[in-house]
Design an enzyme around this catalytic site. Structure first.
Site, PDB file in Angstrom:
ATOM      1  N   LEU A  65       1.371  -1.066  -0.276  1.00 33.22           N
ATOM      2  CA  LEU A  65      -0.176  -0.206  -0.102  1.00 33.22           C
ATOM      3  C   LEU A  65       0.986   1.638   0.176  1.00 33.22           C
ATOM      4  O   LEU A  65       2.071   0.663   0.180  1.00 33.22           O
ATOM      5  CB  LEU A  65      -1.077  -0.117   1.265  1.00 33.22           C
ATOM      6  CG  LEU A  65      -2.062  -1.609   1.271  1.00 33.22           C
ATOM      7  CD1 LEU A  65      -2.511  -1.180   3.066  1.00 33.22           C
ATOM      8  CD2 LEU A  65      -3.023  -1.490   0.357  1.00 33.22           C
ATOM      9  N   PRO A  66       0.374   2.350  -0.099  1.00 25.91           N
ATOM     10  CA  PRO A  66       0.957   3.733  -0.530  1.00 25.91           C
ATOM     11  C   PRO A  66       2.120   3.928   1.035  1.00 25.91           C
ATOM     12  O   PRO A  66       3.057   3.959   0.677  1.00 25.91           O
ATOM     13  CB  PRO A  66       0.092   4.848  -0.793  1.00 25.91           C
ATOM     14  CG  PRO A  66      -1.435   4.115  -1.469  1.00 25.91           C
ATOM     15  CD  PRO A  66      -1.052   2.323  -0.869  1.00 25.91           C
ATOM     16  N   THR A  96       6.085   0.685   1.817  1.00 26.73           N
ATOM     17  CA  THR A  96       6.986   1.702   3.092  1.00 26.73           C
ATOM     18  C   THR A  96       6.548   2.881   4.009  1.00 26.73           C
ATOM     19  O   THR A  96       5.925   3.058   3.875  1.00 26.73           O
ATOM     20  CB  THR A  96       8.570   2.097   2.411  1.00 26.73           C
ATOM     21  OG1 THR A  96       8.619   1.170   0.787  1.00 26.73           O
ATOM     22  CG2 THR A  96       8.916   2.881   3.249  1.00 26.73           C
ATOM     23  N   LYS A 171      15.022   0.119   5.530  1.00 27.77           N
ATOM     24  CA  LYS A 171      14.618   0.665   4.748  1.00 27.77           C
ATOM     25  C   LYS A 171      15.080   1.620   4.964  1.00 27.77           C
ATOM     26  O   LYS A 171      15.159   2.277   3.702  1.00 27.77           O
ATOM     27  CB  LYS A 171      13.162  -0.007   4.411  1.00 27.77           C
ATOM     28  CG  LYS A 171      12.373   0.685   3.411  1.00 27.77           C
ATOM     29  CD  LYS A 171      13.040  -0.059   1.819  1.00 27.77           C
ATOM     30  CE  LYS A 171      12.122   0.720   0.794  1.00 27.77           C
ATOM     31  NZ  LYS A 171      12.425   1.073  -0.103  1.00 27.77           N
ATOM     32  N   LYS A 246       9.296  10.581   0.390  1.00 30.46           N
ATOM     33  CA  LYS A 246       8.533   9.968   1.741  1.00 30.46           C
ATOM     34  C   LYS A 246       8.852   9.434   2.359  1.00 30.46           C
ATOM     35  O   LYS A 246       9.586   8.689   3.478  1.00 30.46           O
ATOM     36  CB  LYS A 246       7.447   9.547   0.368  1.00 30.46           C
ATOM     37  CG  LYS A 246       6.941   8.506   1.854  1.00 30.46           C
ATOM     38  CD  LYS A 246       6.375   7.336   0.511  1.00 30.46           C
ATOM     39  CE  LYS A 246       6.202   6.000   1.996  1.00 30.46           C
ATOM     40  NZ  LYS A 246       5.603   4.154   1.347  1.00 30.46           N
TER      41      LYS A 246
END
Ligand code: NAD
Length: 298
Positions: A65-66, A96, A171, A246
């Site tokens: 998902l976003p 992420t 990450k 982001k």
């Protein structure tokens, strides 16, 4: 294996296709009817809500998902996955998001009787299509062992990073370094060329010297150095500036929570923000070099 998949976008779409290719049965959901239709054509079973996926008899569910807001909604919402999924079904979130949210959702899943791992990826849309992604997995050893065979149908390196949330930690740390190193390469390349050096020769020197890194070697931001790189096609394709923004936002948020200074990370965030404001948000993040070379901006 019967697997549920939610979030069939640029990454999730090709990842789900690779699960089908590996022989898994899929039940899929995405609010975009077009995305669902594409996967249904490839052989997946469409579902009309997260709840419908949870109740489809799946043994595992993957989400791509976003951002954290959608992850919370899909898992914790009144009609979300946790309200409907039977205990024991493995949950894998590959979006992420910040490590704290990942830990919170995994703790809620544990209270529901569902093992859950965070498994964000690197490798981009090319890696998603080629099933060569790297998965950074956070969860117990047993949960990692359970997720590993599923993830290996979509990726090449499946790395256990430690307890819940640590996949997201790996990450954000990696992508913060990537964001910083790209700016370093852009600055050094621009300086060398301004002082009279040929860009290709300079890149060659850097790539056989101590300045070498992924940003100098595989995705050099200077136009013409790499014939097939984003810099040689007007920075189209690649990893978008807004996606980098982001990830840097996640890094500085996570850093605040443990009072860890991220001085260069914060500066990098501001520079990509400036790049985005110049209309480069959808361009590869290496377009940051235009802040140093305004003559490249067209
Ligand atoms: P995307 O916007 O292309 O896809 C997201 C999908 O999620 C869309 O199809 C959207 O309709 C769907 N979605 C939104 N709300 C939903 C909901 N409530 N239930 C189900 N589906 C919903 O994004 P993407 O590029 O595929 O990225 C997905 C994640 O992977 C992000 O967290 C991103 O940061 C990460 N990521 C992206 C890349 C990349 O290169 N694109 C690389 C590494 C990691």
């Amino acid at each position: 294996m019967h697997i549920g998949f939610l979030g069939l976008g640029n990454m999730g779409g090709p990842m789900a296709r690779n699960l089908l290719k590996a022989g898994h049965r899929l039940s899929v959901y995405d609010p975009s009817a077009t995305a669902v239709a594409g996967l249904a054509e490839a052989g997946a079973q469409p579902a009309d809500s997260p709840a419908a996926v949870a109740r489809a008899g799946v043994e595992a569910i993957i989400t791509m998902l976003p951002a954290a807001a959608q992850v919370r909604q899909v898992y914790l919402g009144d009609d979300g996955l946790l309200a409907h999924v039977p205990a024991g079904v493995l949950l894998i979130d590959s979006s992420t998001i910040d490590p704290m949210s990942a830990r919170e959702v995994a703790a809620a899943a544990a209270r529901n009787g569902n093992p859950m791992v965070d498994a964000p990826v690197s490798g981009g849309t090319v890696g998603a299509a080629a099933a060569t992604l790297t998965f950074m997995v956070g969860g117990s050893e047993a949960q990692f062992q359970q997720a590993q065979p599923i993830l290996s149908a979509m990726g090449r390196n499946i790395v256990h990073c430690g307890a819940s949330g640590n996949g997201q930690v790996a990450k954000v740390a990696n992508n913060m370094l990537l964001g910083i190193s790209m700016i370093g390469v852009a600055e050094a390349m621009s300086l060398g060329v301004a002082l009279g050096m040929d860009a290709k020769v300079l890149a060659g020197v850097i790539n056989s010297s101590s300045g070498r890194c992924w940003s100098s070697e595989v995705n050099n931001p200077f136009p013409g150095v790499l014939e097939n790189g984003p810099a040689s096609r007007g920075y189209s394709g690649g990893f978008g500036t807004d996606l980098m923004l982001k990830d840097l936002g996640l890094a500085s948020e996570a850093a605040k929570q443990v009072r860890q200074p991220v001085i260069l990370g914060a500066l990098a965030q501001q520079l990509y923000q400036a790049s985005s404001l110049r209309g480069q948000g959808a361009l590869d993040f290496s377009a940051i070099i235009r802040l140093y070379r305004p003559e490249d901006a067209t």
